[in-house]
Design a protein around this motif. Structure first.
Motif, mmCIF file in Angstrom:
data_model
loop_
_atom_site.group_PDB
_atom_site.id
_atom_site.type_symbol
_atom_site.label_atom_id
_atom_site.label_comp_id
_atom_site.label_asym_id
_atom_site.label_seq_id
_atom_site.Cartn_x
_atom_site.Cartn_y
_atom_site.Cartn_z
ATOM 1 N N LYS A 172 -3.613 27.287 -2.206
ATOM 2 C CA LYS A 172 -3.765 26.022 -2.945
ATOM 3 C C LYS A 172 -2.440 25.607 -3.564
ATOM 4 C CE LYS A 172 -8.520 26.949 -4.275
ATOM 5 N NZ LYS A 172 -9.429 27.195 -5.414
ATOM 6 N N ARG A 173 -1.744 26.554 -4.162
ATOM 7 C CA ARG A 173 -0.458 26.259 -4.789
ATOM 8 C C ARG A 173 0.530 25.722 -3.750
ATOM 9 N NH1 ARG A 173 -0.037 30.291 -8.222
ATOM 10 N NH2 ARG A 173 0.134 31.743 -6.542
ATOM 11 N N GLU A 174 0.552 26.315 -2.567
ATOM 12 C CA GLU A 174 1.431 25.840 -1.499
ATOM 13 C C GLU A 174 1.077 24.414 -1.084
ATOM 14 O OE1 GLU A 174 4.238 27.098 -0.097
ATOM 15 O OE2 GLU A 174 4.060 28.540 -1.734
ATOM 16 N N ALA A 175 -0.207 24.094 -1.031
ATOM 17 C CA ALA A 175 -0.632 22.736 -0.676
ATOM 18 C C ALA A 175 -0.137 21.724 -1.701
ATOM 19 C CB ALA A 175 -2.151 22.662 -0.562
ATOM 20 N N VAL A 176 -0.236 22.057 -2.981
ATOM 21 C CA VAL A 176 0.215 21.151 -4.036
ATOM 22 C C VAL A 176 1.736 20.991 -3.984
ATOM 23 C CG1 VAL A 176 0.379 20.829 -6.537
ATOM 24 C CG2 VAL A 176 -1.781 21.569 -5.504
ATOM 25 N N LEU A 177 2.453 22.072 -3.755
ATOM 26 C CA LEU A 177 3.909 21.990 -3.641
ATOM 27 C C LEU A 177 4.325 21.144 -2.436
ATOM 28 C CD1 LEU A 177 4.925 25.659 -4.507
ATOM 29 C CD2 LEU A 177 5.345 23.612 -5.876
ATOM 30 N N PHE A 178 3.634 21.328 -1.331
ATOM 31 C CA PHE A 178 3.939 20.562 -0.129
ATOM 32 C C PHE A 178 3.665 19.078 -0.357
ATOM 33 C CE2 PHE A 178 2.803 19.246 4.323
ATOM 34 C CZ PHE A 178 4.094 19.231 4.782
ATOM 35 N N LEU A 179 2.522 18.773 -0.989
ATOM 36 C CA LEU A 179 2.188 17.386 -1.284
ATOM 37 C C LEU A 179 3.231 16.770 -2.207
ATOM 38 C CD1 LEU A 179 0.246 15.015 -0.995
ATOM 39 C CD2 LEU A 179 -1.072 15.983 -2.886
ATOM 40 N N LEU B 63 -13.010 25.473 4.565
ATOM 41 C CA LEU B 63 -12.177 24.587 3.766
ATOM 42 C C LEU B 63 -12.016 25.195 2.382
ATOM 43 C CD1 LEU B 63 -10.708 21.846 3.657
ATOM 44 C CD2 LEU B 63 -12.844 20.861 2.811
ATOM 45 N N VAL B 64 -10.767 25.395 1.970
ATOM 46 C CA VAL B 64 -10.454 26.041 0.701
ATOM 47 C C VAL B 64 -10.106 25.013 -0.368
ATOM 48 C CG1 VAL B 64 -8.797 27.573 -0.446
ATOM 49 C CG2 VAL B 64 -9.653 28.150 1.814
ATOM 50 N N TYR B 65 -9.374 23.966 0.038
ATOM 51 C CA TYR B 65 -8.839 23.035 -0.960
ATOM 52 C C TYR B 65 -8.419 21.744 -0.275
ATOM 53 C CZ TYR B 65 -5.938 21.554 -4.935
ATOM 54 O OH TYR B 65 -5.394 20.880 -6.008
ATOM 55 N N VAL B 66 -8.522 20.639 -1.011
ATOM 56 C CA VAL B 66 -8.015 19.349 -0.544
ATOM 57 C C VAL B 66 -7.183 18.748 -1.665
ATOM 58 C CG1 VAL B 66 -8.591 17.024 0.242
ATOM 59 C CG2 VAL B 66 -10.015 18.958 0.947
ATOM 60 N N ALA B 67 -5.935 18.449 -1.365
ATOM 61 C CA ALA B 67 -5.047 17.768 -2.316
ATOM 62 C C ALA B 67 -4.816 16.362 -1.783
ATOM 63 C CB ALA B 67 -3.729 18.521 -2.445
ATOM 64 N N THR B 68 -5.010 15.358 -2.641
ATOM 65 C CA THR B 68 -4.887 13.966 -2.234
ATOM 66 C C THR B 68 -4.013 13.208 -3.226
ATOM 67 O OG1 THR B 68 -7.119 14.048 -1.313
ATOM 68 C CG2 THR B 68 -6.187 11.878 -1.648
ATOM 69 N N ALA B 69 -3.181 12.316 -2.707
ATOM 70 C CA ALA B 69 -2.363 11.452 -3.555
ATOM 71 C C ALA B 69 -2.436 10.037 -3.004
ATOM 72 C CB ALA B 69 -0.922 11.932 -3.584
ATOM 73 N N ASN B 70 -2.526 9.071 -3.899
ATOM 74 C CA ASN B 70 -2.548 7.657 -3.531
ATOM 75 C C ASN B 70 -1.239 7.008 -3.953
ATOM 76 O OD1 ASN B 70 -5.307 7.583 -2.634
ATOM 77 N ND2 ASN B 70 -5.891 7.760 -4.769
ATOM 78 N N LEU B 71 -0.626 6.291 -3.037
ATOM 79 C CA LEU B 71 0.573 5.523 -3.352
ATOM 80 C C LEU B 71 0.154 4.074 -3.505
ATOM 81 C CD1 LEU B 71 3.139 7.028 -0.831
ATOM 82 C CD2 LEU B 71 2.924 7.525 -3.262
ATOM 83 N N ALA B 72 0.368 3.507 -4.659
ATOM 84 C CA ALA B 72 -0.008 2.130 -4.931
ATOM 85 C C ALA B 72 1.228 1.298 -5.202
ATOM 86 C CB ALA B 72 -0.963 2.067 -6.116
ATOM 87 N N SER B 73 1.152 0.016 -4.904
ATOM 88 C CA SER B 73 2.256 -0.893 -5.167
ATOM 89 C C SER B 73 1.951 -1.720 -6.396
ATOM 90 C CB SER B 73 2.445 -1.865 -3.998
ATOM 91 O OG SER B 73 2.880 -1.186 -2.873
ATOM 92 N N ALA B 74 3.011 -2.169 -7.030
ATOM 93 C CA ALA B 74 2.859 -3.146 -8.104
ATOM 94 C C ALA B 74 2.420 -4.464 -7.473
ATOM 95 C CB ALA B 74 4.173 -3.314 -8.853
ATOM 96 N N ALA B 75 1.760 -5.287 -8.245
ATOM 97 C CA ALA B 75 1.232 -6.553 -7.730
ATOM 98 C C ALA B 75 2.325 -7.476 -7.187
ATOM 99 C CB ALA B 75 0.450 -7.269 -8.821
ATOM 100 N N ASN B 76 3.550 -7.351 -7.686
ATOM 101 C CA ASN B 76 4.616 -8.250 -7.249
ATOM 102 C C ASN B 76 5.389 -7.758 -6.033
ATOM 103 O OD1 ASN B 76 5.947 -6.166 -8.434
ATOM 104 N ND2 ASN B 76 7.114 -7.381 -9.906
ATOM 105 N N GLU B 77 4.967 -6.674 -5.404
ATOM 106 C CA GLU B 77 5.678 -6.183 -4.214
ATOM 107 C C GLU B 77 5.120 -6.788 -2.976
ATOM 108 O OE1 GLU B 77 6.457 -2.030 -3.758
ATOM 109 O OE2 GLU B 77 6.659 -1.783 -5.905
#
Length: 77
Positions: free
Chosen positions: A28-35, A63-77
């Protein structure tokens, strides 16, 4: 050490990687570091609306773990 499978989606074609870890917690720690490394590299270059996901599977396929991240834009981009 056991061989864990890491599947990355959201950065082009899905990628499967293998890695060694002593246990599920270390995997799990490796997944978070990779993300976090992916985010560092992609946050500046990708536009918003991207979801990056790293799944970790134990040697037996569970399945041991799922790490997810969302990239969002500012409204003016």
């Amino acid at each position: 050490m056991a061989s864990y499978q890491y599947t990355v989606t959201g950065v082009g074609s899905p990628m499967s990687l293998s890695g060694q870890a002593s246990d599920d917690v270390a995997a799990k720690r490796e997944a978070v570091l990779f993300l976090s490394e992916l985010l560092r590299d992609l946050a500046v270059s990708k536009r918003g609306g991207s979801v990056i996901r790293v799944e970790v599977r134990a040697p037996q396929g569970d399945l041991v773990y799922v790490a997810t991240a969302n990239l969002a834009s500012a409204a003016n981009e």
